[in-house]
Design a protein around this motif. Sequence first.
Motif, PDB file in Angstrom:
ATOM      1  N   ARG A   1      -5.016  -4.007  -5.195  1.00 52.55           N
ATOM      2  CA  ARG A   1      -6.269  -4.587  -5.714  1.00 52.55           C
ATOM      3  C   ARG A   1      -6.010  -5.426  -6.967  1.00 52.55           C
ATOM      4  O   ARG A   1      -6.675  -6.429  -7.213  1.00 52.55           O
ATOM      5  CB  ARG A   1      -7.302  -3.492  -6.018  1.00 52.55           C
ATOM      6  N   LYS A   2      -5.060  -5.003  -7.779  1.00 51.83           N
ATOM      7  CA  LYS A   2      -4.705  -5.743  -8.994  1.00 51.83           C
ATOM      8  C   LYS A   2      -4.095  -7.106  -8.600  1.00 51.83           C
ATOM      9  O   LYS A   2      -4.472  -8.149  -9.139  1.00 51.83           O
ATOM     10  CB  LYS A   2      -3.713  -4.892  -9.804  1.00 51.83           C
TER      11      LYS A   2
ATOM     12  N   GLY B   1     -10.649  -8.126   3.198  1.00 53.76           N
ATOM     13  CA  GLY B   1     -11.945  -7.468   3.380  1.00 53.76           C
ATOM     14  C   GLY B   1     -12.453  -6.676   2.181  1.00 53.76           C
ATOM     15  O   GLY B   1     -13.647  -6.441   2.041  1.00 53.76           O
ATOM     16  N   GLY B   2     -11.533  -6.272   1.292  1.00 49.72           N
ATOM     17  CA  GLY B   2     -11.954  -5.429   0.172  1.00 49.72           C
ATOM     18  C   GLY B   2     -12.173  -6.194  -1.127  1.00 49.72           C
ATOM     19  O   GLY B   2     -12.457  -5.599  -2.166  1.00 49.72           O
TER      20      GLY B   2
ATOM     21  N   PHE C   1       0.850  -1.208   0.000  1.00 49.70           N
ATOM     22  CA  PHE C   1       0.000   0.000   0.000  1.00 49.70           C
ATOM     23  C   PHE C   1       0.883   1.256   0.000  1.00 49.70           C
ATOM     24  O   PHE C   1       0.616   2.209  -0.740  1.00 49.70           O
ATOM     25  CB  PHE C   1      -0.886   0.033   1.257  1.00 49.70           C
ATOM     26  N   ALA C   2       1.924   1.256   0.854  1.00 50.58           N
ATOM     27  CA  ALA C   2       2.750   2.465   1.004  1.00 50.58           C
ATOM     28  C   ALA C   2       3.563   2.755  -0.259  1.00 50.58           C
ATOM     29  O   ALA C   2       3.669   3.903  -0.700  1.00 50.58           O
ATOM     30  CB  ALA C   2       3.676   2.315   2.208  1.00 50.58           C
ATOM     31  N   LYS C   3       4.133   1.703  -0.861  1.00 54.28           N
ATOM     32  CA  LYS C   3       5.037   1.941  -2.005  1.00 54.28           C
ATOM     33  C   LYS C   3       4.297   2.031  -3.340  1.00 54.28           C
ATOM     34  O   LYS C   3       4.670   2.820  -4.204  1.00 54.28           O
ATOM     35  CB  LYS C   3       6.079   0.826  -2.087  1.00 54.28           C
ATOM     36  N   ASP C   4       3.250   1.195  -3.509  1.00 60.43           N
ATOM     37  CA  ASP C   4       2.596   1.135  -4.832  1.00 60.43           C
ATOM     38  C   ASP C   4       1.131   1.556  -4.818  1.00 60.43           C
ATOM     39  O   ASP C   4       0.505   1.617  -5.876  1.00 60.43           O
ATOM     40  CB  ASP C   4       2.710  -0.281  -5.404  1.00 60.43           C
ATOM     41  N   GLY C   5       0.588   1.773  -3.627  1.00 59.61           N
ATOM     42  CA  GLY C   5      -0.788   2.258  -3.532  1.00 59.61           C
ATOM     43  C   GLY C   5      -1.834   1.150  -3.527  1.00 59.61           C
ATOM     44  O   GLY C   5      -1.567   0.013  -3.918  1.00 59.61           O
TER      45      GLY C   5
END
Length: 167
Positions: free
Chosen positions: A57-58, A79-80, A48-52
Amino acid sequence: MSNIYLVGFMGTGKTSVGRELARRTKNKFIDLDDLIESREKRSIPDIFAKDGEPHFRKLEKETLLEVSKDKGLIVACGGGIVLDRQNIETMKKTGKVICLSASAQVILERTSRSTHRPLLNVASPKEKIETLLKARASCYALADETIDTSGFSVKQVADSIIKILPD
Ligand code: S3P
């Protein structure tokens, strides 16, 4: 047996219940988040921090697609996962989708001890939980079954799921 996909908000017990279910039904257990982390050789907060979040999600979608080719699995999902309609289709085509639910207060209590959930590493996790629960309610409602976990042990939740599984 087709697969069993456990979906639901963070802290609803998908991983613990999934392990218990797999032990009792003698099926193989897969935790999708763990699989992503071991393949990427880095943690989810790091991704999440480095690539978002979109990149995570991909990876999540690709990993689900791959795992869904197998049979007889108990799969605990992040969860998502339900945010993507194609993910829901993938799960429904290849198995049963069971949503674990819990109240915002219970989720807060269960998640407050850990820091590995980037979406809840915020100043006011309670508000964030309430906002995300509202935003995601219609997605979780697409599951085949929903089981409330508030106030129930892992074993009790696994018992309820076993009762509704096809023979
Ligand atoms: C997420 C839930 C997490 C993990 C990621 C995003 C979400 O999994 O996939 O931090 O969007 O709800 P758990 O539900 O297993 O905590």
